[in-house]
Design a protein around this motif. Sequence first.
Motif, PDB file in Angstrom:
ATOM      1  N   GLY A   1      43.605  29.472 -62.885  1.00  0.00           N
ATOM      2  CA  GLY A   1      42.810  29.492 -64.113  1.00  0.00           C
ATOM      3  C   GLY A   1      41.368  29.093 -63.881  1.00  0.00           C
ATOM      4  O   GLY A   1      40.444  29.726 -64.397  1.00  0.00           O
ATOM      5  N   ASN A   2      41.149  28.041 -63.096  1.00  0.00           N
ATOM      6  CA  ASN A   2      39.799  27.566 -62.835  1.00  0.00           C
ATOM      7  C   ASN A   2      39.871  26.660 -61.611  1.00  0.00           C
ATOM      8  O   ASN A   2      40.215  25.491 -61.709  1.00  0.00           O
ATOM      9  CB  ASN A   2      39.273  26.795 -64.052  1.00  0.00           C
ATOM     10  CG  ASN A   2      37.834  26.351 -63.883  1.00  0.00           C
ATOM     11  OD1 ASN A   2      37.294  26.376 -62.784  1.00  0.00           O
ATOM     12  ND2 ASN A   2      37.209  25.955 -64.976  1.00  0.00           N
TER      13      ASN A   2
ATOM     14  N   TYR B   1      31.873  17.272 -67.183  1.00  0.00           N
ATOM     15  CA  TYR B   1      30.807  18.117 -66.661  1.00  0.00           C
ATOM     16  C   TYR B   1      30.291  19.109 -67.686  1.00  0.00           C
ATOM     17  O   TYR B   1      31.013  19.518 -68.600  1.00  0.00           O
ATOM     18  CB  TYR B   1      31.270  18.846 -65.406  1.00  0.00           C
ATOM     19  CG  TYR B   1      31.431  17.913 -64.238  1.00  0.00           C
ATOM     20  CD1 TYR B   1      30.331  17.532 -63.501  1.00  0.00           C
ATOM     21  CD2 TYR B   1      32.675  17.397 -63.911  1.00  0.00           C
ATOM     22  CE1 TYR B   1      30.468  16.668 -62.439  1.00  0.00           C
ATOM     23  CE2 TYR B   1      32.828  16.530 -62.847  1.00  0.00           C
ATOM     24  CZ  TYR B   1      31.710  16.167 -62.122  1.00  0.00           C
ATOM     25  OH  TYR B   1      31.853  15.300 -61.066  1.00  0.00           O
TER      26      TYR B   1
ATOM     27  N   TYR C   1      49.036  27.262 -61.516  1.00  0.00           N
ATOM     28  CA  TYR C   1      48.368  27.876 -62.668  1.00  0.00           C
ATOM     29  C   TYR C   1      46.934  27.357 -62.802  1.00  0.00           C
ATOM     30  O   TYR C   1      46.017  28.112 -63.126  1.00  0.00           O
ATOM     31  CB  TYR C   1      49.153  27.597 -63.954  1.00  0.00           C
ATOM     32  CG  TYR C   1      50.392  28.435 -64.094  1.00  0.00           C
ATOM     33  CD1 TYR C   1      50.295  29.795 -64.397  1.00  0.00           C
ATOM     34  CD2 TYR C   1      51.644  27.894 -63.917  1.00  0.00           C
ATOM     35  CE1 TYR C   1      51.431  30.567 -64.516  1.00  0.00           C
ATOM     36  CE2 TYR C   1      52.790  28.664 -64.038  1.00  0.00           C
ATOM     37  CZ  TYR C   1      52.678  30.001 -64.335  1.00  0.00           C
ATOM     38  OH  TYR C   1      53.794  30.773 -64.453  1.00  0.00           O
ATOM     39  N   ALA C   2      46.760  26.059 -62.539  1.00  0.00           N
ATOM     40  CA  ALA C   2      45.419  25.474 -62.663  1.00  0.00           C
ATOM     41  C   ALA C   2      44.468  26.126 -61.659  1.00  0.00           C
ATOM     42  O   ALA C   2      43.339  26.491 -62.011  1.00  0.00           O
ATOM     43  CB  ALA C   2      45.478  23.970 -62.436  1.00  0.00           C
TER      44      ALA C   2
ATOM     45  N   GLU D   1      37.639  25.406 -59.685  1.00  0.00           N
ATOM     46  CA  GLU D   1      36.706  24.284 -59.681  1.00  0.00           C
ATOM     47  C   GLU D   1      37.273  23.113 -60.502  1.00  0.00           C
ATOM     48  O   GLU D   1      37.202  21.952 -60.094  1.00  0.00           O
ATOM     49  CB  GLU D   1      35.371  24.760 -60.272  1.00  0.00           C
ATOM     50  CG  GLU D   1      34.232  23.776 -60.141  1.00  0.00           C
ATOM     51  CD  GLU D   1      33.949  23.374 -58.700  1.00  0.00           C
ATOM     52  OE1 GLU D   1      34.110  24.210 -57.799  1.00  0.00           O
ATOM     53  OE2 GLU D   1      33.581  22.199 -58.490  1.00  0.00           O
ATOM     54  N   ALA D   2      37.854  23.447 -61.653  1.00  0.00           N
ATOM     55  CA  ALA D   2      38.434  22.398 -62.498  1.00  0.00           C
ATOM     56  C   ALA D   2      39.580  21.717 -61.773  1.00  0.00           C
ATOM     57  O   ALA D   2      39.752  20.494 -61.862  1.00  0.00           O
ATOM     58  CB  ALA D   2      38.934  22.996 -63.810  1.00  0.00           C
ATOM     59  N   ALA D   3      40.370  22.507 -61.048  1.00  0.00           N
ATOM     60  CA  ALA D   3      41.492  21.933 -60.309  1.00  0.00           C
ATOM     61  C   ALA D   3      40.980  20.978 -59.234  1.00  0.00           C
ATOM     62  O   ALA D   3      41.520  19.893 -59.051  1.00  0.00           O
ATOM     63  CB  ALA D   3      42.336  23.047 -59.687  1.00  0.00           C
TER      64      ALA D   3
ATOM     65  N   ARG E   1      38.204  19.290 -59.271  1.00  0.00           N
ATOM     66  CA  ARG E   1      37.688  18.073 -59.904  1.00  0.00           C
ATOM     67  C   ARG E   1      38.806  17.201 -60.443  1.00  0.00           C
ATOM     68  O   ARG E   1      38.649  15.991 -60.565  1.00  0.00           O
ATOM     69  CB  ARG E   1      36.748  18.441 -61.048  1.00  0.00           C
ATOM     70  CG  ARG E   1      35.443  18.998 -60.537  1.00  0.00           C
ATOM     71  CD  ARG E   1      34.536  19.317 -61.680  1.00  0.00           C
ATOM     72  NE  ARG E   1      33.437  20.135 -61.235  1.00  0.00           N
ATOM     73  CZ  ARG E   1      32.560  20.680 -62.062  1.00  0.00           C
ATOM     74  NH1 ARG E   1      32.680  20.486 -63.362  1.00  0.00           N
ATOM     75  NH2 ARG E   1      31.573  21.393 -61.590  1.00  0.00           N
TER      76      ARG E   1
ATOM     77  N   ASP F   1      29.699  22.250 -67.304  1.00  0.00           N
ATOM     78  CA  ASP F   1      30.359  23.554 -67.343  1.00  0.00           C
ATOM     79  C   ASP F   1      31.842  23.419 -67.663  1.00  0.00           C
ATOM     80  O   ASP F   1      32.621  24.319 -67.402  1.00  0.00           O
ATOM     81  CB  ASP F   1      30.175  24.289 -66.010  1.00  0.00           C
ATOM     82  CG  ASP F   1      30.446  23.370 -64.845  1.00  0.00           C
ATOM     83  OD1 ASP F   1      30.835  22.219 -65.092  1.00  0.00           O
ATOM     84  OD2 ASP F   1      30.262  23.788 -63.703  1.00  0.00           O
ATOM     85  N   LEU F   2      32.228  22.289 -68.255  1.00  0.00           N
ATOM     86  CA  LEU F   2      33.585  22.119 -68.761  1.00  0.00           C
ATOM     87  C   LEU F   2      34.648  22.389 -67.717  1.00  0.00           C
ATOM     88  O   LEU F   2      35.069  23.523 -67.532  1.00  0.00           O
ATOM     89  CB  LEU F   2      33.840  23.081 -69.907  1.00  0.00           C
ATOM     90  CG  LEU F   2      33.173  22.741 -71.217  1.00  0.00           C
ATOM     91  CD1 LEU F   2      33.307  23.929 -72.128  1.00  0.00           C
ATOM     92  CD2 LEU F   2      33.768  21.524 -71.841  1.00  0.00           C
ATOM     93  N   ALA F   3      35.104  21.372 -67.066  1.00  0.00           N
ATOM     94  CA  ALA F   3      36.127  21.584 -66.045  1.00  0.00           C
ATOM     95  C   ALA F   3      37.504  21.705 -66.684  1.00  0.00           C
ATOM     96  O   ALA F   3      38.353  20.847 -66.539  1.00  0.00           O
ATOM     97  CB  ALA F   3      36.091  20.442 -65.037  1.00  0.00           C
ATOM     98  N   LEU F   4      37.707  22.768 -67.454  1.00  0.00           N
ATOM     99  CA  LEU F   4      39.005  23.022 -68.066  1.00  0.00           C
ATOM    100  C   LEU F   4      39.570  24.329 -67.532  1.00  0.00           C
ATOM    101  O   LEU F   4      38.815  25.220 -67.166  1.00  0.00           O
ATOM    102  CB  LEU F   4      38.879  23.129 -69.589  1.00  0.00           C
ATOM    103  CG  LEU F   4      38.359  21.906 -70.346  1.00  0.00           C
ATOM    104  CD1 LEU F   4      38.254  22.230 -71.821  1.00  0.00           C
ATOM    105  CD2 LEU F   4      39.264  20.715 -70.127  1.00  0.00           C
ATOM    106  N   CYS F   5      40.886  24.429 -67.507  1.00  0.00           N
ATOM    107  CA  CYS F   5      41.537  25.682 -67.122  1.00  0.00           C
ATOM    108  C   CYS F   5      41.903  26.444 -68.396  1.00  0.00           C
ATOM    109  O   CYS F   5      42.714  25.977 -69.189  1.00  0.00           O
ATOM    110  CB  CYS F   5      42.796  25.408 -66.313  1.00  0.00           C
ATOM    111  SG  CYS F   5      42.459  24.659 -64.718  1.00  0.00           S
TER     112      CYS F   5
END
Lengths: 255, 425
Positions: free
Chosen positions: B298-299, A83, B294-295, B301-303, B305, A85-89
């Motif tokens: 941290g984010n 994506y 943690y995910a 939305e990323a989790a 996805r 917006d970079l789906a990274l944590c």
Amino acid sequence: MLLELTGLSKRFGPVEVLSDVDLAIDAGEVCALVGDNGAGKSTLVKCVAGIHGIDGGAITVDGEARHITGPRDAAALGIEVVYQDLALCDNLDVVENLFLGREKMRGMMLDDDAMEQLAAETLSSLAVRTIRNLRQPVASLSGGQRQTVAIAKAVLWNSRLVILDEPTAALGVAQTRQVLELIRRLADQGLAVLYISHNLNDVFAVADRIAALYLGRMAAVLDAADATQSQVVELITSGRSGTLGLGADTNGART
Amino acid sequence: MSTTAQANDAETRPGAGTEPGAVRAVADHVRGYWAEVRSGEVGALPAVAGIIALCVFFGISQPVFLSVGNLANLFGQGAAVACIAMGLVFVLVIGEIDLSAGFASGVCAAIMAVILTDWGMPWPLAIAAAIATGVVIGLLLGTLVVKLGIPSFVVTLAAFLAFQGIVLMILEEGSNITIHNETVKAVAGGNLERWQGWTLLVLTIAAYAALQLNRWRRRVARSLVHEPLAVVVARVASLGALLTATVFLLNLERSANPQIISLTGVPVVIVLLGVLFAVWTFVLHRTRFGRHLYAVGGNREAAVRAGVNVDRVRIAAFVICSGMAAIGGIVAASRAASVDPNTGGSNVLLLSVGAAVIGGASLFGGKGTVRAALLGGAVVAIINNGMGLMGLSAGVRFGVTGAVLLLAAGVDAMSRGRGKLFGRH
């Protein structure tokens, strides 16, 4: 054909965002998807990725009609999306991000060492040399490195079609080149790549074919080698260019 | 010809087992750690530095602070807050807050006391009921936050008030219930036999050494980046030395009148804290659930996805938090040998949040460890204990603890900014 969209339509209430879109992507090629804001590029991606259901038409993978109802379905078919917006944590390290949601386990414990080894192998197979320490948090990486991690994450799963939504939008010149080289390498390794971008220089640098969306319709699909930038610009802005593109009667008007 | 070239090669190659190579590897490791600290990854450093500074300060101004009796006392005083703080870490990691944890511990303690004293039921039942109550509370809070989308701040603030009321109702308008059961009282008040302490020490060190060496060996086998063996050995040795010293001191006679009553051995509550620490550290760092916590912090939305079941992870965090609050309540009740309307009230919650944050958990989510809660809990306990010994009033103690919490939150916010500043290049 690896992926074939035929007559794809998508409505949000009364608004028809995609109408009758045809597109085919084969393994080993980079197909660029261009179009103005609101042309329906992101919606198209989300339909293929299973985030939106489709209202009409068909998605065919390997010649077989598929019903993609969620991201897991798409992943099972080998379709991965990177994506915009970079789906990274940010708080997780490179390895943890690469394997997020698909962790390797040893009994009920995470097998971090196996994951780290696999991550190192994947990155070196993609000839990524910019990331030295796989155990640093993603927050400490540059934009290009982050994008590399995001792309590697999509590749890690034996995916066959990688969809990249504006992967170079926030990057500098050198980092953009890194990412474009990586995209080319994916196709050379036999993956199909659907590459969405606003930047025509980038598109011409990397794409084999260019598909132009105009107000939710597929204006034209061109071979990059035969196309010129001005043609593509016309297709993006008015939906046609000379004999190419949508007919005058359908020019933006909905029937 | 070629053999001599190889021999030369082996001699000059850095880190090939030669002494200078090993020294360099250790030096590199130390430099790497220092670079991490400079980039904002301070980890447990402020808490450890705080503990040392406070011990020196109180040790000089109040020599009794460093007595063995007071050392044992510290664990008892800090245990309840440390338990609640360990649970709070889970909620903080996902970027939420639980303001009701203090009174949740009060409710659970009150339920235990009623079952134990008023109904005369056996203690395992009472403790199980208290923990079950905590789990139900967590489920309720988590569901309200996750499924209805009410901010956790509001949900738990409402619960803070409501639980206070529930404690009053259970205790019938403010009477207190005394706990007579010896087993329950031993949780916070009991001590191990001397030999039990030593046995436990040996087992703990052996287990830790085995884990560390095994992990090191696995990484070497896979030729992954690994720490120098010297660093691993040093870590095991220093922890072993610290624990041995602690057990040795606690096994000394610490009673004021040894002729009347002998007081020796490792307090049971240390074992409880140690077990909880090991279990939750394992969950946070070695299981898929912990990784997902943690995910999500941290984010989120990323989790989503990545296919993480975010709702379940978030509710589970609240369940763990309230469950740990229940254990904290049991410890507090055990220590006081009674439950009153103020159990888990007053400053318990703020001290617990403070403990977690002082230890390095972030109020912004995504960061925090169980170890942090324990170290922060130690800081809070030492401050209260030391100032109590100095004879300072409760007012001053609240003020100072508040200032320390603010300082810790400031360090948290600043290290976050620093990480951002140095992160991008």
